[in-house]
Structures are given as structure tokens and as C-alpha cells.
Scaffold this motif. Structure first.
Motif, PDB file in Angstrom:
ATOM      1  N   GLY A  53       0.785  -1.327  -0.005  1.00  0.00           N
ATOM      2  CA  GLY A  53      -0.104   0.003  -0.114  1.00  0.00           C
ATOM      3  C   GLY A  53       0.843   1.214   0.043  1.00  0.00           C
ATOM      4  O   GLY A  53       2.126   1.105  -0.109  1.00  0.00           O
ATOM      5  N   HIS A 113      -3.551   3.747  -2.293  1.00  0.00           N
ATOM      6  CA  HIS A 113      -3.743   3.763  -0.777  1.00  0.00           C
ATOM      7  C   HIS A 113      -5.100   3.072  -0.282  1.00  0.00           C
ATOM      8  O   HIS A 113      -6.234   3.240  -0.532  1.00  0.00           O
ATOM      9  N   GLY A 114      -4.767   2.011   0.398  1.00  0.00           N
ATOM     10  CA  GLY A 114      -5.902   1.189   1.196  1.00  0.00           C
ATOM     11  C   GLY A 114      -6.343  -0.113   0.244  1.00  0.00           C
ATOM     12  O   GLY A 114      -7.275  -0.902   0.644  1.00  0.00           O
ATOM     13  N   ARG A 115      -5.843  -0.265  -0.926  1.00  0.00           N
ATOM     14  CA  ARG A 115      -6.311  -1.211  -1.882  1.00  0.00           C
ATOM     15  C   ARG A 115      -5.336  -2.269  -2.175  1.00  0.00           C
ATOM     16  O   ARG A 115      -5.486  -3.030  -3.153  1.00  0.00           O
ATOM     17  N   ASP A 167      -2.918   2.469   6.147  1.00  0.00           N
ATOM     18  CA  ASP A 167      -3.343   1.919   4.882  1.00  0.00           C
ATOM     19  C   ASP A 167      -4.426   0.800   5.303  1.00  0.00           C
ATOM     20  O   ASP A 167      -5.301   0.694   4.445  1.00  0.00           O
ATOM     21  N   ILE A 208      -8.135   3.964   5.560  1.00  0.00           N
ATOM     22  CA  ILE A 208      -8.513   3.676   4.443  1.00  0.00           C
ATOM     23  C   ILE A 208      -8.982   2.201   3.573  1.00  0.00           C
ATOM     24  O   ILE A 208      -9.842   2.201   3.146  1.00  0.00           O
ATOM     25  N   GLY A 209      -8.242   1.497   4.210  1.00  0.00           N
ATOM     26  CA  GLY A 209      -8.206   0.099   3.893  1.00  0.00           C
ATOM     27  C   GLY A 209      -8.994  -0.929   4.695  1.00  0.00           C
ATOM     28  O   GLY A 209      -9.134  -2.111   4.481  1.00  0.00           O
TER      29      GLY A 209
END
Ligand SMILES: Cc1ncc(C[n+]2csc(CCOP(=O)(O)OP(=O)(O)O)c2C)c(N)n1
Ligand code: SF4
Ligand SMILES: [Mg+2]
Length: 292
Positions: free
Chosen positions: A49, A69-71, A96, A100-101
Motif C-alpha cells: 500500500g 492507498h488502502g487497496r 493503509d 482507508i483499507g
């Protein structure tokens, strides 16, 4: 692949971390464990991330992907399903993975794909200069919220199969945990979640505090990591006492995502035959259709 292309393709970058950052220990332990388990560069896919921790995949000789970011988790699951023969490791920070994730982490616990997820938890957003993250304690930079405990969260999923926490200041134990995580995914038993307490010496240096607070549950007499109730109770109790449990906290059993959705009639993309010979008949029909 010739030796020269091999070296060029998998040439790692130099780490960009501050001297003393906990992430160095994570990388060192990971490199050692991969070597010990005999996993070659062309069999390893590392995805990461955004964050200081997320640069780890640049530093290792392997296939790499820097996710949004976060994915990182959906990208890692996609890679595993496309080519189940790869060892897939996702990595990143507490911001991360837990801010957001966070939604992806929840659903990865539910689906149990055979990938490793290493979260380098430094209780702040290191890359963007120390802002509050979901694991920052109340009071850090006027933080009004209480910290998230990812292991306690993971324990609430019946499909969780591997929950562990290490500390960059205890590399021997971290190495055992890393090898256990690799063993878990190589034997297709599902999602190996490994949080590593990895202090950010520049913006929030928790090294001394964490050294005093960590509690090695691997050494506790009578602790049974296959007992979910015990894992939950001990983790909660230790938290109330201001301690942070480290070690192999939980071992469970549940079918892996790939064992449930990949079967012989639907091959993963990497196993599709795409050579000209396999498709000669279709190719000739296609050409004939143009030639009238
Ligand atoms: C969509 C999006 N929002 C915000 C950012 C800014 N940003 C970059 S890294 C980061 C957080 C990093 O913290 P963490 O994941 O804990 O990693 P660390 O640097 O601490 O290792 C943020 C908010 C971004 N890159 N993309
Ligand atoms: S800012 Fe913090 S997390 Fe980032 S490299 Fe430096 S010590 Fe590590
Ligand atoms: Mg962080």
C-alpha cells in the motif's frame, strides 16, 4: 530466462527508511524466511500500500505492485486467484490497512485467501509526518478516540485461520512467525495475518514503550492458540493490564477462498493455454471468415 535478465528483472531498490525505522527488521526477517523456505524471486509477488512501510516491495527481488492507498488486499487476492502457484504477500501500514483499507481487511478475514498480509504498525501515518492513525492511543496529538486492535477484530471472524503479532525489537520471534505465515499460505490453509509493531523513530518513537509492554504469549504455559475463547480472553485481559500480546495468537481451520472458487473446469488465467497451436483451429476459422 537467462541469469542476466533474471538479475535485471528482479533487481531490488535501496530502502528509503530513516535510520532506526522498525521496517528494516521486517524486511530483514522476510528476506531470511523466504531464503530459508526456498521461495525464488519468480515465484513471489509482493504488493504494498501507500506509506513508508509500503515501499518494502521495491526492496525485494520479486514481482512487485504498488497499490492505491488502502487497496492492497483486493489487488493481492486478484493476483492469487489469477495465479495460485505464486506466493503472494501484501504489506503496508496501520493507516493503509486499518483506516482507508479497513473494509478490505474485514472482507479478507471473511474470504480467507491463501495470502500473507504484513501490517507494519507504528501507530501513526509516518510518510505524511506523524498524523493520528486508527492505532494511535488516546491523547496522541490530541487524539480523542481509542486505538483499534486488529487481532481482537480478526478473532471475531469464524473464518480467520492465522492471527499473529510480532515486534521489530524481537527479530527471533518475528522470524518464527514469518515462517509460520509462509508455511500457512504455502500449504493453502488461507489468510495469514501478521501485524508487526514497527516503531517510527522519527515521528512517534514507541520503541522503549513497546519493549516494556510486549508480552510473549508463545511462552505462556497452558496457552492454546487453537482455542478462540482463550485467545480472546487473554488478549482482552492483557490489553486491560496495559500489555500487548505478541506471538502466534490464533490458529484456526477454514476452507481457503481459492479452494472454494477455483476448480478444474474454470482454470485461473495464468494456467490458460494461450499458445498458437492450442488455438490454431479458431485462428484458421477466423482467417477463413475474412478470406470469404
Ligand atoms: C487516497 C489517498 N489519501 C491520502 C493519501 C496520503 N497518504 C499517503 S501515505 C498515508 C498514510 C500512511 O500511513 P501508514 O499506512 O500507517 O504507513 P506508514 O507511512 O506509517 O508506514 C496517507 C494518508 C494518499 N496517498 N492517497
Ligand atoms: S518516517 Fe517513520 S515510518 Fe517513515 S521511514 Fe522514517 S521512521 Fe520509518
Ligand atoms: Mg503507520
Amino acid at each position: 530466462m537467462t541469469m542476466q535478465t533474471h538479475i535485471k528483472t528482479f533487481a531490488p531498490a535501496r530502502p528509503i527508511w530513516c535510520a532506526g525505522c522498525g521496517d528494516f527488521a521486517v524486511q530483514g526477517v522476510l528476506e531470511k524466511s523466504l531464503h530459508k523456505m526456498g521461495i525464488p524471486p519468480h515465484k513471489l509477488m509482493m504488493l504494498a500500500g501507500i506509506g513508508c512501510s509500503g515501499t518494502i516491495q521495491n526492496n525485494l527481488p520479486c514481482y512487485g505492485y504498488h497499490a492505491l492507498h488502502g487497496r492492497v488486499l483486493p489487488a493481492a487476492i486478484g493476483a492469487k486467484l489469477a495465479n495460485p502457484d505464486l506466493t503472494v504477500i501484501a504489506a503496508g501500514g496501520d493507516g493503509d490497512g486499518y483506516a482507508i483499507g479497513a473494509g478490505h481487511l474485514v472482507h479478507t478475514f471473511r474470504s480467507n485467501p491463501s495470502i500473507i498480509y504484513i501490517v507494519m504498525n507504528n501507530s501513526n501515518y509516518g510518510l505524511t509526518k506523524g498524523q493520528v492513525s486508527p492505532t494511535s492511543p488516546t491523547g496522541y496529538r490530541d487524539n480523542a478516540e481509542s486505538g483499534l486492535d486488529s487481532i481482537l477484530m480478526g478473532l471475531s471472524f469464524p473464518s480467520a485461520t492465522f492471527l499473529a503479532r510480532g515486534f521489530s525489537g524481537n527479530p527471533e520471534q518475528l522470524e518464527r512467525l514469518m515462517e509460520a505465515a509462509l508455511d500457512h499460505t504455502e500449504s493453502k490453509r488461507g489468510f495469514a495475518f501478521l501485524e508487526v509493531l514497527s516503531p517510527c523513530v522519527t515521528y512517534y518513537d514507541t520503541h522503549r514503550e513497546w519493549r516494556a509492554k510486549v508480552y510473549n504469549i508463545d511462552e505462556e504455559e497452558g496457552y492454546d492458540p487453537t482455542d478462540r475463547g482463550m485467545a480472546f480472553q487473554r488478549s482482552l485481559k492483557l490489553k486491560e493490564q496495559g500489555r500487548i500480546p505478541i506471538g502466534r495468537i490464533f490458529k484456526g481451520e477454514h476452507a481457503s477462498l481459492e479452494s472454494l472458487i477455483l476448480n478444474k473446469t474454470e482454470l485461473p488465467p495464468a494456467q490458460h493455454k494461450v499458445g498458437r497451436d492450442e488455438h490454431r483451429e479458431q485462428y484458421e476459422k477466423f482467417i477463413d471468415s475474412y478470406m470469404g
